[in-house]
Design a protein around this motif. Sequence first.
Motif, mmCIF file in Angstrom:
data_model
loop_
_atom_site.group_PDB
_atom_site.id
_atom_site.type_symbol
_atom_site.label_atom_id
_atom_site.label_comp_id
_atom_site.label_asym_id
_atom_site.label_seq_id
_atom_site.Cartn_x
_atom_site.Cartn_y
_atom_site.Cartn_z
ATOM 1 N N ARG A 78 0.830 -1.205 0.000
ATOM 2 C CA ARG A 78 0.000 0.000 0.000
ATOM 3 C C ARG A 78 0.869 1.262 0.000
ATOM 4 N N ALA A 107 0.768 3.902 -3.112
ATOM 5 C CA ALA A 107 0.506 5.321 -2.878
ATOM 6 C C ALA A 107 1.607 6.184 -3.498
ATOM 7 N N ARG A 148 0.984 8.645 -6.803
ATOM 8 C CA ARG A 148 1.301 10.080 -6.707
ATOM 9 C C ARG A 148 2.244 10.504 -7.824
ATOM 10 N N VAL A 171 -2.089 11.288 -8.151
ATOM 11 C CA VAL A 171 -3.102 11.019 -7.126
ATOM 12 C C VAL A 171 -2.672 11.646 -5.810
ATOM 13 N N CYS A 203 -2.922 11.057 -2.042
ATOM 14 C CA CYS A 203 -3.346 9.986 -1.143
ATOM 15 C C CYS A 203 -2.231 9.609 -0.172
ATOM 16 N N GLN A 223 -5.298 5.170 2.605
ATOM 17 C CA GLN A 223 -6.452 5.281 1.710
ATOM 18 C C GLN A 223 -6.479 4.178 0.656
ATOM 19 N N VAL A 224 -5.432 3.394 0.551
ATOM 20 C CA VAL A 224 -5.321 2.363 -0.484
ATOM 21 C C VAL A 224 -5.965 1.067 -0.003
ATOM 22 N N GLN A 230 -8.687 12.795 -9.644
ATOM 23 C CA GLN A 230 -8.783 12.707 -8.191
ATOM 24 C C GLN A 230 -7.881 13.712 -7.489
ATOM 25 N N TYR A 241 -10.812 6.534 -6.583
ATOM 26 C CA TYR A 241 -9.914 6.265 -7.713
ATOM 27 C C TYR A 241 -9.693 4.760 -7.863
ATOM 28 N N TYR A 270 -6.454 -2.054 -7.201
ATOM 29 C CA TYR A 270 -6.559 -1.242 -5.984
ATOM 30 C C TYR A 270 -7.526 -0.091 -6.196
ATOM 31 N N ILE A 287 -8.429 3.879 -4.257
ATOM 32 C CA ILE A 287 -8.004 4.880 -3.297
ATOM 33 C C ILE A 287 -9.249 5.628 -2.849
#
Length: 434
Positions: A111, A115, A119, A124, A126, A130-131, A252, A262, A278, A280
């Motif tokens: 995760r 993330a 990004r 994204v 996050c 959040q994943v 997002q 997302y 996955y 988010i």
Amino acid sequence: MPSFWASAQLRSRCAISSCWPKAFILSRPRSGYFVRKLADSPHSPPARAGSTERQLLRRHHSFRYDFHMSKNEYGYFPIAEWRKAYNRTLRHENAAELLFFGDPQGEKGLRYEIAKYARSVRGVSCSPEQVVIASDPYPLLDIICRLLRPYGNVIAVEDPGYPQYPEVFRRNGYQVIPVPLKEDGIDLDLLRGSHAGLAVVSPSHQFPAGMVMPFSKRLALLQWIQESGGFLIEDDYDGEFRYYGRPIPCMQGLIPDSRVIYLGGFSQVLSPALGIQYMILPSVLLEDYHHLKHQLFLECTASRLHQHTLERFMREGYVDRHLRKMRAILRKKHDQLMASAGRHFGKRAFVSGTGAGFHLMLSLRHPLSEAELELRAEKQGIRIHSAAYTRFHSQDSSKGSGIREFIVGFGGIQEKDIDDGIRLLASCWLEEVE
């Protein structure tokens, strides 16, 4: 005939020991064995399977020219590096623990890597918290259906669009509203008038039409969902693959704390065989998610071994290197497909949805239906998909206009075969319209 014997414990009861296809062998203590016809039995025989073998799914058929819409050329996958990473995962001192259930949300290390990847590659906004990881989009969509229930039961979907979304939401009791597309994506005026507080969109490369939603329209869509108090589901299924111009970040991350769920994964970037997708979640949904997770005893459906291997794979830079390599390879195939379509179809067909992803749209006017044209291509050893199944009512293209639309993938076919495949396709399709 197999031997049969009666247990002394049966005493006064009759025991059925075995059966023939049309009769039972019945044993009676101190009397012997008797054959009872199946029709006389109080139990119906099991239904026999048909003599014909189950047909393979069309995706597993072999085609000389395979223009599958989402297939990649997996010979480029760094299998040796994946094997090494997998073996190192198995040799870890705590490897035996990976055989048990893990974090229901997905392994913490993966995760974190997802993330960071989301990004840097897709813009994204996050954190690892959040994943949420799963093996397939469906478990994620099922969770989304449950999370969004308090926010309304009317959801808008793109028409045409990916058919899994309306089907999953409909089966979960939602009212699904199809919203037509304009040249720059979903029709915002119709969306606002649909009374939906939820919507599914694919702004970076709409499926199947392939248009890219402009920045201004994305902001307008985000403003609409913020004001309505609902949520957007952003399908970024192949957002990593853009071949010209600057990469377009996902929707997002355009504004802080956006009400966007997302959806991403590694089926296109690496392989669907890895089984790692996955989502988010917006921070506002995390508390509800954790409550749901404990209430339903959810477990992560993705393999822990694959998760730890992919974590190592990402941390050591293999995913980024493979992505750069595949962008260059796919750009050449994309350009070859466009050139071949122009060469062999000329003005008799129109190509759209270019510049990104794994497929183009090919449209032409033809007296035959899309299904008939698809079958004709198959007889020539060509796999190509009609766009009919992506339309909300799965109808053929407008019979009045005679326009037929097809999704032509270029990821799984070798570059050297593209021109021959398109030449043969044009030959078998255009003989009626010469």
